[in-house]
Write an enzyme that holds these catalytic residues in place. Structure first.
Site, PDB file in Angstrom:
ATOM      1  CG  ASP A 258      -1.788   1.197   1.358  1.00 46.85           C
ATOM      2  OD1 ASP A 258      -1.691   2.103   0.498  1.00 46.85           O
ATOM      3  OD2 ASP A 258      -2.588   1.257   2.314  1.00 46.85           O
ATOM      4  CB  ILE A 259       2.054   3.545  -2.670  1.00 46.22           C
ATOM      5  CG1 ILE A 259       0.754   4.173  -3.182  1.00 46.22           C
ATOM      6  CG2 ILE A 259       2.529   2.428  -3.582  1.00 46.22           C
ATOM      7  CD1 ILE A 259       0.911   4.904  -4.503  1.00 46.22           C
TER       8      ILE A 259
ATOM      9  CB  ALA B  80      -3.607   5.528  -9.803  1.00 45.30           C
ATOM     10  CE1 TYR B  81     -10.981   5.502  -5.318  1.00 44.87           C
ATOM     11  CE2 TYR B  81     -10.593   7.563  -4.161  1.00 44.87           C
ATOM     12  CZ  TYR B  81     -11.434   6.520  -4.490  1.00 44.87           C
ATOM     13  OH  TYR B  81     -12.717   6.492  -4.018  1.00 44.87           O
TER      14      TYR B  81
ATOM     15  CG  ASP C 299      -6.308  12.582 -20.102  1.00 43.26           C
ATOM     16  OD1 ASP C 299      -6.280  11.823 -19.100  1.00 43.26           O
ATOM     17  OD2 ASP C 299      -7.264  12.619 -20.888  1.00 43.26           O
TER      18      ASP C 299
ATOM     19  CE1 TYR D 257      -7.180   9.732 -11.295  1.00 41.69           C
ATOM     20  CE2 TYR D 257      -7.672  10.987 -13.277  1.00 41.69           C
ATOM     21  CZ  TYR D 257      -7.036   9.945 -12.655  1.00 41.69           C
ATOM     22  OH  TYR D 257      -6.216   9.106 -13.379  1.00 41.69           O
TER      23      TYR D 257
ATOM     24  CE  LYS E  36      -2.472   9.923 -11.575  1.00 45.91           C
ATOM     25  NZ  LYS E  36      -1.787   8.662 -11.161  1.00 45.91           N
TER      26      LYS E  36
END
Length: 281
Positions: free
Chosen positions: A35-36, A59-60, A101, A124, A128
């Protein structure tokens, strides 16, 4: 031979990476294995494995879920990459971090290149972008790999949803005012592997060539599958029950990748045709 650790190895892209690292030692870690967001676990894992490179595919990625729960979005998509970046710097590993993107606002009329200024409009995208910033600040050697609208074999995506709905007779709504760069997970994985092994530093847009709206993509999917593209109904983003805003135009162009003399990725239609051929067998 190099040791390459892949985090998020059960995901759409992460599950494809090992196939392009046959000449190297690959350690694939799923969320259950690492789990990062757990700093101590990340430090211990990297300190034990001593990788030459790490490819972070964790990623989520549920855009609407991130909008409802920005705290978790930041934990996974920003704080997690920070932990990895610091741990990689300690052991001298090159970190390849997969981004999106959606770090862009979508206001640009033409595709975004690697030097365009980010401006996310969703939680999101904001998380990111935070992950990108953490990697740039803390990793000793890093690559940012932005990709988009990924389709592949590991789990159902928009492409597979279109096919499934066409076969069951359910309505297919294709948003015509949201444009992006459809991209094959396997094609992304191939480039990630090369960025890792060759320690290519910098920000790269890793997408198949070409762009289209969701409406155009849905019609192409049905045409390639030998189904009737007229099944797709035009709609707009405002008509769908999306919680988070999507960039109106988040198409990407890969200038940095081309200048790095890495073979250009094929057009998305070629990748789409291959995927549908495999799916429909």
């Amino acid at each position: 031979m190099k040791r390459v650790v892949v985090t998020g190895a059960a995901g759409l892209v992460g599950s494809e990476v090992a196939a392009f690292l046959e000449d190297h030692e690959v350690v694939s870690l799923t969320h259950d294995q690492l789990d990062i967001t757990d700093r101590d676990a990340v430090e211990q894992s990297m300190g034990t494995l001593l990788p030459d490179a790490v490819i972070n595919c964790a990623a989520y990625a549920d855009v609407d879920a991130c909008e409802r729960d920005p705290h978790t979005a930041l934990l996974v998509n920003a704080l997690g990459p920070r932990h990895l970046a610091i741990a990689c710097a300690r052991v001298g590993a090159h970190l390849v971090h997969v981004s999106t993107d959606y770090v862009f606002s979508g206001d640009k009329a033409v595709p975004y290149d690697e030097w365009d200024e980010p401006g996310p409009i969703s939680e999101y995208g904001r998380a990111k972008l935070g992950g990108e910033q953490e990697v740039m600040r803390h990793a000793g050697s890093w690559s940012i790999a932005r990709t988009a609208l990924v389709f592949g074999k590991r789990r159902p995506t928009f492409v597979d949803m279109v096919l499934a709905r066409a076969r069951t007779g359910e309505p297919i709504h294709g948003v015509e005012d949201v444009t992006g760069s459809p991209t094959s997970a396997a094609d992304v994985a191939r480039v990630l592997a090369r960025l890792a092994v060759e320690r290519r530093e910098g920000c790269f847009h890793v997408v198949n060539q070409g762009s289209c709206s969701r409406y155009e993509l849905a019609r192409e999917v049905l045409e390639l599958a030998g189904l009737d593209p007229a099944k797709v109904t035009r709609s707009t983003a405002a008509e769908l029950p999306w919680v988070a805003r999507r960039p109106r135009n988040s198409a990407l162009v890969s200038i940095a990748l081309e200048r790095a003399r890495i073979a250009p990725m094929r057009h998305y239609r070629d990748a789409l045709e291959e995927h549908i051929g495999e799916t429909c067998q």
